[in-house]
Design an enzyme around this catalytic site. Sequence first.
Site, PDB file in Angstrom:
ATOM      1  N   GLU A 112       0.817  -1.218   0.000  1.00 38.48           N
ATOM      2  CA  GLU A 112       0.000   0.000   0.000  1.00 38.48           C
ATOM      3  C   GLU A 112       0.851   1.268   0.000  1.00 38.48           C
ATOM      4  O   GLU A 112       0.392   2.316  -0.439  1.00 38.48           O
ATOM      5  CB  GLU A 112      -0.983   0.009   1.171  1.00 38.48           C
ATOM      6  CG  GLU A 112      -2.162  -0.953   1.005  1.00 38.48           C
ATOM      7  CD  GLU A 112      -1.828  -2.376   1.431  1.00 38.48           C
ATOM      8  OE1 GLU A 112      -0.661  -2.637   1.797  1.00 38.48           O
ATOM      9  OE2 GLU A 112      -2.736  -3.237   1.390  1.00 38.48           O
ATOM     10  N   PHE A 166     -12.738  -7.932  12.704  1.00 36.33           N
ATOM     11  CA  PHE A 166     -11.608  -8.397  11.916  1.00 36.33           C
ATOM     12  C   PHE A 166     -11.124  -7.291  10.978  1.00 36.33           C
ATOM     13  O   PHE A 166     -11.910  -6.698  10.258  1.00 36.33           O
ATOM     14  CB  PHE A 166     -12.007  -9.639  11.100  1.00 36.33           C
ATOM     15  CG  PHE A 166     -10.925 -10.111  10.176  1.00 36.33           C
ATOM     16  CD1 PHE A 166      -9.754 -10.659  10.675  1.00 36.33           C
ATOM     17  CD2 PHE A 166     -11.066  -9.983   8.797  1.00 36.33           C
ATOM     18  CE1 PHE A 166      -8.738 -11.076   9.825  1.00 36.33           C
ATOM     19  CE2 PHE A 166     -10.060 -10.402   7.935  1.00 36.33           C
ATOM     20  CZ  PHE A 166      -8.892 -10.950   8.455  1.00 36.33           C
ATOM     21  N   GLN A 167      -9.847  -7.010  11.023  1.00 36.53           N
ATOM     22  CA  GLN A 167      -9.210  -5.958  10.210  1.00 36.53           C
ATOM     23  C   GLN A 167      -9.862  -4.588  10.408  1.00 36.53           C
ATOM     24  O   GLN A 167     -10.000  -3.825   9.464  1.00 36.53           O
ATOM     25  CB  GLN A 167      -9.196  -6.348   8.725  1.00 36.53           C
ATOM     26  CG  GLN A 167      -8.215  -7.486   8.446  1.00 36.53           C
ATOM     27  CD  GLN A 167      -7.848  -7.629   6.984  1.00 36.53           C
ATOM     28  OE1 GLN A 167      -8.663  -7.399   6.108  1.00 36.53           O
ATOM     29  NE2 GLN A 167      -6.610  -8.025   6.721  1.00 36.53           N
ATOM     30  N   LYS A 194     -18.027  -1.326   4.399  1.00 34.24           N
ATOM     31  CA  LYS A 194     -18.383  -2.207   3.286  1.00 34.24           C
ATOM     32  C   LYS A 194     -19.887  -2.151   2.975  1.00 34.24           C
ATOM     33  O   LYS A 194     -20.285  -2.156   1.810  1.00 34.24           O
ATOM     34  CB  LYS A 194     -17.958  -3.639   3.614  1.00 34.24           C
ATOM     35  CG  LYS A 194     -18.023  -4.566   2.427  1.00 34.24           C
ATOM     36  CD  LYS A 194     -17.323  -5.880   2.705  1.00 34.24           C
ATOM     37  CE  LYS A 194     -17.356  -6.785   1.487  1.00 34.24           C
ATOM     38  NZ  LYS A 194     -16.644  -8.050   1.730  1.00 34.24           N
ATOM     39  N   MET A 209      23.517   9.002   5.267  1.00 38.45           N
ATOM     40  CA  MET A 209      23.267  10.273   5.937  1.00 38.45           C
ATOM     41  C   MET A 209      23.438  10.134   7.449  1.00 38.45           C
ATOM     42  O   MET A 209      23.943  11.048   8.118  1.00 38.45           O
ATOM     43  CB  MET A 209      21.865  10.785   5.596  1.00 38.45           C
ATOM     44  CG  MET A 209      21.570  12.167   6.138  1.00 38.45           C
ATOM     45  SD  MET A 209      22.810  13.373   5.641  1.00 38.45           S
ATOM     46  CE  MET A 209      22.016  14.091   4.207  1.00 38.45           C
TER      47      MET A 209
HETATM   48  C1  LIG Z   1      11.370   5.659   6.836  1.00 38.96           C
HETATM   49  C2  LIG Z   1      12.599   6.319   7.348  1.00 38.96           C
HETATM   50  N1  LIG Z   1      13.325   5.726   8.331  1.00 38.96           N
HETATM   51  C3  LIG Z   1      14.453   6.314   8.784  1.00 38.96           C
HETATM   52  C4  LIG Z   1      14.871   7.515   8.291  1.00 38.96           C
HETATM   53  C5  LIG Z   1      16.143   8.178   8.837  1.00 38.96           C
HETATM   54  N2  LIG Z   1      17.150   8.294   7.763  1.00 38.96           N
HETATM   55  C6  LIG Z   1      17.339   9.419   7.060  1.00 38.96           C
HETATM   56  S1  LIG Z   1      18.475   9.268   5.858  1.00 38.96           S
HETATM   57  C7  LIG Z   1      18.800   7.676   6.297  1.00 38.96           C
HETATM   58  C8  LIG Z   1      19.812   6.865   5.543  1.00 38.96           C
HETATM   59  C9  LIG Z   1      19.374   6.572   4.151  1.00 38.96           C
HETATM   60  O1  LIG Z   1      20.226   5.605   3.575  1.00 38.96           O
HETATM   61  P1  LIG Z   1      20.260   5.371   2.021  1.00 38.96           P
HETATM   62  O2  LIG Z   1      18.906   5.272   1.474  1.00 38.96           O
HETATM   63  O3  LIG Z   1      21.178   4.245   1.734  1.00 38.96           O
HETATM   64  O4  LIG Z   1      20.849   6.744   1.477  1.00 38.96           O
HETATM   65  P2  LIG Z   1      22.333   7.358   1.632  1.00 38.96           P
HETATM   66  O5  LIG Z   1      22.263   8.358   2.744  1.00 38.96           O
HETATM   67  O6  LIG Z   1      23.259   6.238   1.931  1.00 38.96           O
HETATM   68  O7  LIG Z   1      22.564   8.012   0.316  1.00 38.96           O
HETATM   69  C10 LIG Z   1      18.008   7.293   7.383  1.00 38.96           C
HETATM   70  C11 LIG Z   1      18.059   5.978   8.033  1.00 38.96           C
HETATM   71  C12 LIG Z   1      14.053   8.107   7.305  1.00 38.96           C
HETATM   72  N3  LIG Z   1      14.342   9.304   6.785  1.00 38.96           N
HETATM   73  N4  LIG Z   1      12.963   7.477   6.832  1.00 38.96           N
END
Ligand SMILES: Cc1ncc(C[n+]2csc(CCOP(=O)(O)OP(=O)(O)O)c2C)c(N)n1
Length: 589
Positions: free
Chosen positions: A62, A124-125, A174, A485
């Site tokens: 989703e 349910f759900q 529903k 990051m």
């Molecule tokens: C759903 C979600 N969980 C955690 C984060 C925190 N977060 C921000 S950037 C990042 C790292 C992203 O890694 P990647 O997609 O490999 O990108 P890179 O920074 O390595 O280019 C995280 C864990 C987020 N923004 N979104």
Amino acid sequence: MSRAEPVERTSQMTSGADIVVQSLVNHGVDTIFAYPGGASIPLHQALTRYRDKIRVILPRHEQGCGFGAQGYARSTGKIGVCMATSGPGATNLVTTITDAKLDGIPILAITGQVGTAVIGKDAFQETPIVEVCRSVTKHHYLVTDVNDLARVLREAFHVATTGRKGPVLIDLPKDVQLSQTVPDYDVAMDLPGYRVDHLRAWPEQIAQVAAAIGRAKQPVIYAGGGVIASEAGDELTQLAHKLRIPVTTTMTGLGAFPGDDELSLDMLGMHGSVYANYAVSEADLLLALGVRFDDRVTGKVEEFARRGKIVHIDIDASEINKIKAAHIPVISDIKYALSQLLRVAKPAEDLGQWHRKIAAWKKEDPLGYDHDSPNILAQHAIHTLWEITKDRDPIISTGVGQHQMWTAQFYKFRRPRRWLSSCGLATMGFGLPSAIGAKAAHPDRLVVDIDGDGSLLMNLQEMATSYCEKLPVKVMLLNNMHLGMVVQWEDRFNAGNRAHTYLGPIDDPEAVGEGDGIGPEHRYPDFVAIAKGFHWQGRRVWDKNELEEAVREMVDSPGSFLLDVQVPYQEHVLPMIPAGMTVRDLIRE
Ligand SMILES: Cc1ncc(C[n+]2csc(CCOP(=O)(O)OP(=O)(O)O)c2C)c(N)n1
Ligand SMILES: [Mg+2]
């Protein structure tokens, strides 16, 4: 709102599900992203009766529905529609709804709900999805009477697509989908508290802004997503050219002004350019257009643009004076305000000195990277993609992380609606499904998701959607085997202590930061093999000399293609103004 087709009149008894679908048709919806389940079967059955009018795309999660709808909406300016069943289907949409709320993206989310007789009984759900989403929607409905449906649909389209746009949720039990009535699709709306018909700057306000522009010596335009939402990119570009005012955009505003224009200051804020942040800091007049003074832009609010008079134009009254007091507050549709300004505003007398100052900053601190690195740097890969694709007018989406910031810095967006990124909520996993949604809206355009390995893994299942729904997109994966990051923040603020940011096996020394780089033998997972499993084409590239040819192969291939670009994890996104700090704390290396 205007309707795409004449409304079909009927004196026939019609089921709730058919009323919903006919309403979608009446409002010009041609595509919907929907994943079925017990509580939404009547809606899906009804959709099969309108196959010639509405395409139903079946994502594989989703989140793929919600982000598919967003990719459609962000790339077209039209509303995106997604649908899910009750309970887990509905809760899987919540992040995408929240995401649309923060970036002001018009989305209609329809969820099936358990029958009215069992609501509130932990059926349910059953999830009380309206309660869950109360504060992350622009508006929401739980419809318990089929006679309300046609009106609710009209209102939902109106609310989502007017004023500051945003997500509207309709939760549909529903039995309401199954019960019948004679619908009136022209029924009057009942929205006494929602007024969007007077959102236009007064002539006096325009005159005041024009006078401030005439007096300014160091003016800057700070343009955001509101410019794109109101389709005011052309007016902004004309105004900046006419008045010779440099323009910086927020991340949501990328493409509102051509990134390769000589007046462009690129993005501002935490990872914005040095010259954009300097210019805003020294500005004597800040024209803040369709922005919300997000903390990633302002850093320490009291210090932000503190030398300047602030003109804040926004359609949403609640944004004015929310973070930063405006000297000239204007509640207005941006397109209207800019077109009025274009008629009356005249350039300030001598901006030459200001332009020279900015040119010097640009020369001293350009956005750059180490061109001599033996590795493929992510920045270099993005720049290469830009060089190869800039004249093909592609649509680019991203995940969240370093690769996203580098795309914002190094891909020079020239037009609105070419840049799809989760800016406010920063949701990893946004890139692939939003690219697919954009491709559904623009079958003839090149759509590239510039993604991170962590982010791609969050909605990887959508590779199946791309293949099976014949929506070929490209993924340029900037694979550093890390949550880059977060690694950067560990390096800068936690003495490099690795805390669950390595994406390989835990017994690898890299997991605790003790490795000596990641060689080909350590690469995990094998993204190219995964891509092939989904019947995509795939290629891995290590060698800098092969990069250009590999990128060309990707963009020229007819089908879905994943290019796994191996990049080092040691790079940091620069410049950087640490959270809550000021331009004086800017880190350059
Ligand atoms: C759903 C979600 N969980 C955690 C984060 C925190 N977060 C921000 S950037 C990042 C790292 C992203 O890694 P990647 O997609 O490999 O990108 P890179 O920074 O390595 O280019 C995280 C864990 C987020 N923004 N979104
Ligand atoms: Mg990564």
